[in-house]
Design a protein around this motif. Sequence first.
Motif, mmCIF file in Angstrom:
data_model
loop_
_atom_site.group_PDB
_atom_site.id
_atom_site.type_symbol
_atom_site.label_atom_id
_atom_site.label_comp_id
_atom_site.label_asym_id
_atom_site.label_seq_id
_atom_site.Cartn_x
_atom_site.Cartn_y
_atom_site.Cartn_z
ATOM 1 N N THR A 333 0.824 -1.214 0.000
ATOM 2 C CA THR A 333 0.000 0.000 0.000
ATOM 3 C C THR A 333 0.858 1.263 0.000
ATOM 4 O OG1 THR A 333 -0.224 -0.186 2.424
ATOM 5 C CG2 THR A 333 -2.016 -1.071 1.069
ATOM 6 N N GLU A 334 2.013 1.235 0.664
ATOM 7 C CA GLU A 334 2.898 2.403 0.617
ATOM 8 C C GLU A 334 3.447 2.609 -0.785
ATOM 9 O OE1 GLU A 334 4.368 2.423 5.307
ATOM 10 O OE2 GLU A 334 5.793 1.840 3.733
ATOM 11 N N THR A 335 3.734 1.515 -1.487
ATOM 12 C CA THR A 335 4.242 1.632 -2.853
ATOM 13 C C THR A 335 3.183 2.198 -3.787
ATOM 14 O OG1 THR A 335 5.748 -0.239 -2.503
ATOM 15 C CG2 THR A 335 5.247 0.352 -4.785
ATOM 16 N N VAL A 336 2.006 1.573 -3.809
ATOM 17 C CA VAL A 336 0.950 2.023 -4.708
ATOM 18 C C VAL A 336 0.416 3.389 -4.298
ATOM 19 C CG1 VAL A 336 -1.380 1.524 -5.559
ATOM 20 C CG2 VAL A 336 0.279 -0.328 -5.326
ATOM 21 N N GLY A 337 0.178 3.560 -2.991
ATOM 22 C CA GLY A 337 -0.420 4.805 -2.515
ATOM 23 C C GLY A 337 0.438 6.024 -2.738
#
Length: 588
Positions: A333-337
């Motif tokens: 989620t940190e990567t995509v977000g």
Amino acid sequence: MVPHRRVAGLWHRVLNRDGLHALRGGGFPRGTGKARTYRANPERMENSPLKVHSLLGAMLLLSAVIVVPPLAAPARAATLVDGVVRADVRDLGRADARMPVSFTVGLRYRHEAELERLVEAQTNRNSPLYRQFLSNAQFNDYFAPATGDYARVVLSLRRAGFAVAISDNRTTVRATGTTGAAERYFTAEIHRVVQAGYGIRYGNVRTALIPRQIADVADVVIGLNNLHAATPDHFFVPASRVRPDKLHGPLLGPNGGYGPFAIAQAYDYPVQHGFDGKGHAVAIAIDYDSSDSDLAAFTKFFNVKRTGKTFHVPVDGGQPYDPNGSVESTLDTETVGSLDPGADMYVYNFGAAFTFQEISDAYNKAVSDNKVDDVSSSFGLCEDDSPRSFNTLVNKITKQGAAKGITFNASTGDFGRGGKCSDGTGQDVPAVLTYFISVGGADPNIDSHGKLVSENEDSGSGGGPSDIFKIPSYQKGLPGIFSTTKRNIPDVSGPYLPDAFYINGQWGQIGGTSWASPATAAFIAQANQVDGKRLGFANPHIYAAFKANGYKDFNDVTVGNNGIACTTGYDDCSGIGTLKGFPLAGAL
């Protein structure tokens, strides 16, 4: 649009919608629940949801006449699944008949051959169906199992004593009940077992059978065991204590590791050209939920202003956020977000048991919801250990997703050639399956201005030929492939290490193909924003761009060895290579 006169004369099978009554606890009302047919005509089609590039028009272009013969009842019950025979399992004997069990039944699609031709046409630039995708209603009306057949499976399970949960796309039925009921229904034998590293579990130990009364419409069952199936593809990296350079935001995290700006700049993501994923969405399929507060702290440090929303979708009960178990969901989620600040995210979190049933249920939920452009998976298991029933059901679900325009990608693993296969051959599932972009990992060297100086494929990045799955058409004749008869992976590579990472108040570094997969998913959402439509089954598009433009749209990774040496061009070390984001988005 195909003229209405071309639709005239086509027979279309429809089902009495009153059949839904049976799914909600009752039987069919008198005179309902049976299939009926009518001859399509322009007047009826005018107000129908099936318009071109709609379902009927699509099918007319694919085949002049559609013949749907009735499925004859089998002479005997169909084989369901072989018993558990695994080196990591020790049998403790027959389970108590009252012990709870769960399983998922998958049903056959109607018009399967037409569905495959439709997905192929959606990837063909010369087809009028190119990137023309189906809505949920269109898929259900023509390809999904018939309402009456679905109701028959539901009623059969209920009468056998199971509680059931239905799916909107009529593709699967999830059932829970007792061991005794499951053994009687499937002629199974369920034992308690000890799985190395995971404790007491249960599993079926002999060949089980699909009952005759549903064997003509149900073709696969996942479950009858709760063995731990897959593992995430990440590992922690020692902190380097490097302070960040700043150029429109830090390049590195407080303890080192590249942040989103470094990756977006180095790989020329469309976000650097004003395409931040707005109006698009990415799904993360994973065992534990993520924390919105972790994501907020991560994006705040890197000066990323998220406008997209995050939705947490529990599957089979889900698994709440836990700092000890949510490492993978946090990384994803940190990567995509952060790379897609304008895109929505859906975290399809399932149980920590990581069972085959949970994984397939998560995929089906994402496809049935049909709210995302891409579904990213950062986990896997050796294809030799993946039951045929699981592979069949996941291919069934992801084929439906492809027809709706959903892209799937998965990490190749962090054990080099052979992935998690103990004999050093074979590849990881789901990355090696038909409708997935298989994503390996390269270690980038990015300078203080965000420029990609060099990269090498990490020795841990999975890759090589499949033991099981045949070579797809888009790889045939491609120079550099290791095998001319089997599927070669990876297709492409993404960033492997080091990645800046924040969880539960702590900064660190992390890496693996678990970073490469969500980074690729973030690119897909941005590419779809550039193109103004979904991509769907991505591999034919990716290989077509490579064959047409070569390394104008990719970076050739020629350094590295994962058991197979990286060379110039495609290889089973790095695949085609890493992405030049904005040029590739325009070429897809």
